[in-house]
Design an enzyme around this catalytic site. Sequence first.
Site, PDB file in Angstrom:
ATOM      1  N   ARG A 192       0.821  -1.226   0.000  1.00 31.19           N
ATOM      2  CA  ARG A 192       0.000   0.000   0.000  1.00 31.19           C
ATOM      3  C   ARG A 192       0.847   1.264   0.000  1.00 31.19           C
ATOM      4  O   ARG A 192       0.320   2.369  -0.023  1.00 31.19           O
ATOM      5  CB  ARG A 192      -0.916   0.020   1.229  1.00 31.19           C
ATOM      6  CG  ARG A 192      -2.267  -0.594   0.957  1.00 31.19           C
ATOM      7  CD  ARG A 192      -3.231  -0.332   2.087  1.00 31.19           C
ATOM      8  NE  ARG A 192      -3.684   1.064   2.143  1.00 31.19           N
ATOM      9  CZ  ARG A 192      -4.586   1.500   3.014  1.00 31.19           C
ATOM     10  NH1 ARG A 192      -5.107   0.676   3.878  1.00 31.19           N
ATOM     11  NH2 ARG A 192      -4.960   2.769   3.003  1.00 31.19           N
ATOM     12  N   LYS A 193       2.168   1.098   0.023  1.00 30.12           N
ATOM     13  CA  LYS A 193       3.017   2.284   0.122  1.00 30.12           C
ATOM     14  C   LYS A 193       3.426   2.763  -1.273  1.00 30.12           C
ATOM     15  O   LYS A 193       3.351   2.015  -2.252  1.00 30.12           O
ATOM     16  CB  LYS A 193       4.255   1.976   0.977  1.00 30.12           C
ATOM     17  CG  LYS A 193       3.901   1.479   2.378  1.00 30.12           C
ATOM     18  CD  LYS A 193       3.004   2.453   3.129  1.00 30.12           C
ATOM     19  CE  LYS A 193       2.773   2.079   4.585  1.00 30.12           C
ATOM     20  NZ  LYS A 193       1.784   1.017   4.813  1.00 30.12           N
TER      21      LYS A 193
END
Length: 382
Positions: A192-193
């Site tokens: 998710r980064k």
Amino acid sequence: MKDIGTKEKNKSKKIPLIRPYIDKEELEAVRKVFESGYLAKGPTAKIFEKEFSEYLGIKHASAVTSCTTALHLALVCLGIGLGDEVIVPDFTYPATGHVVFHVGAKPILVDIDLKTFNLDPSKLEAAITENTKSIIVVHLFGYPADMSPILEIAQKYDLSIIEDAACAIGTLYKGKKAGTFGDIGCFSFHARKLLTTGEGGMLVTDNEEYAKISHSMKDFGIRVISDKIYFTHPGFNYRLSDVLAAIGRVQLIKIDKILEKRKNLAKVYTELLSDLEGVKPPYIEPHITHTYQSYVVLLDENFGMKRDEVIASMAEKGIESQIGTYALHQQPCYKRLNFNPKNLINSAKAYQNSLTLPMFHHMALDQIEFVVNTLKDIQKNR
Ligand SMILES: Cc1ncc(COP(=O)(O)O)c(C=O)c1O
């Protein structure tokens, strides 16, 4: 509305919360590592460390398996242990607080500023005792914590600072990159980064001794003395594999493009949301650069519906949304610390009312429009 970046045409109304931006170059880099035969500890992670430290403008970087293991190592480097207290913002992903337990210390939970979702510096001094050793500062969702007063207080009480920059690659505070303010900075490369290796992380520091401890402790506690291996401390296996480091190297080349796209997507969201009552878009100040690792809005009573109902209604329309993150004092493993909820009111509000909207590199403008129009419809038909 047209796509502002790539040609992806998403006619279906299914909109995921995120979609990692990975393509042929990453695959090619992984193929080369496969061919080299160094799948675990090889030269690629070392090169990635050098490139990452150059990107941040910091002396040392140590590639690890996650931000959680980087945070754990940071506490080990700083010698924090039994009987020590570490200040942690109450509103964060629980990993930030969990690592404090791992070294036998006690997390002291402090409230946040609801505008920024970050640690409220005006609440810091009241939490400091003679046992306080360190502050873990979180730059949540890519928004920098208010570092000037935090650094001043840390200096006054001789406390170390660990930056949880899990969400904050490229985030700027007064022109300086998040992760480079404290004694040690920790980054996440989770899917998710903005820079992702699937799972992964990086510990960064200007302190040579901390860098040495980190390199050794992530690698079973090995120290090489006169070309011989000695296990000087009972270390961990927290090394990032060369396979994942190869992905990270390619992602780092793309990071400016990724950040720029993010800013443009956020601008569109914020404009479209401006006439929607009861929805506060992310706060912005002139001296910061928000990278929108997550685009998180705060709902208030004027929206007329509970946040969890909004998430459920959006899901019915094929849109994935999520809570912002967690109030630690409300989680079972922190309850035994008996923090007074009256001192953590903003965190509780953020936990209850924050909403993460979908955002990903190839998101098209009509997809953002669809998300905002759906929010409007949900409000109208409540
Ligand atoms: C603020 C914060 N800290 C720490 C972490 C943990 O990162 P990782 O999954 O790389 O261990 C996360 C993950 O989402 C996070 O958001």
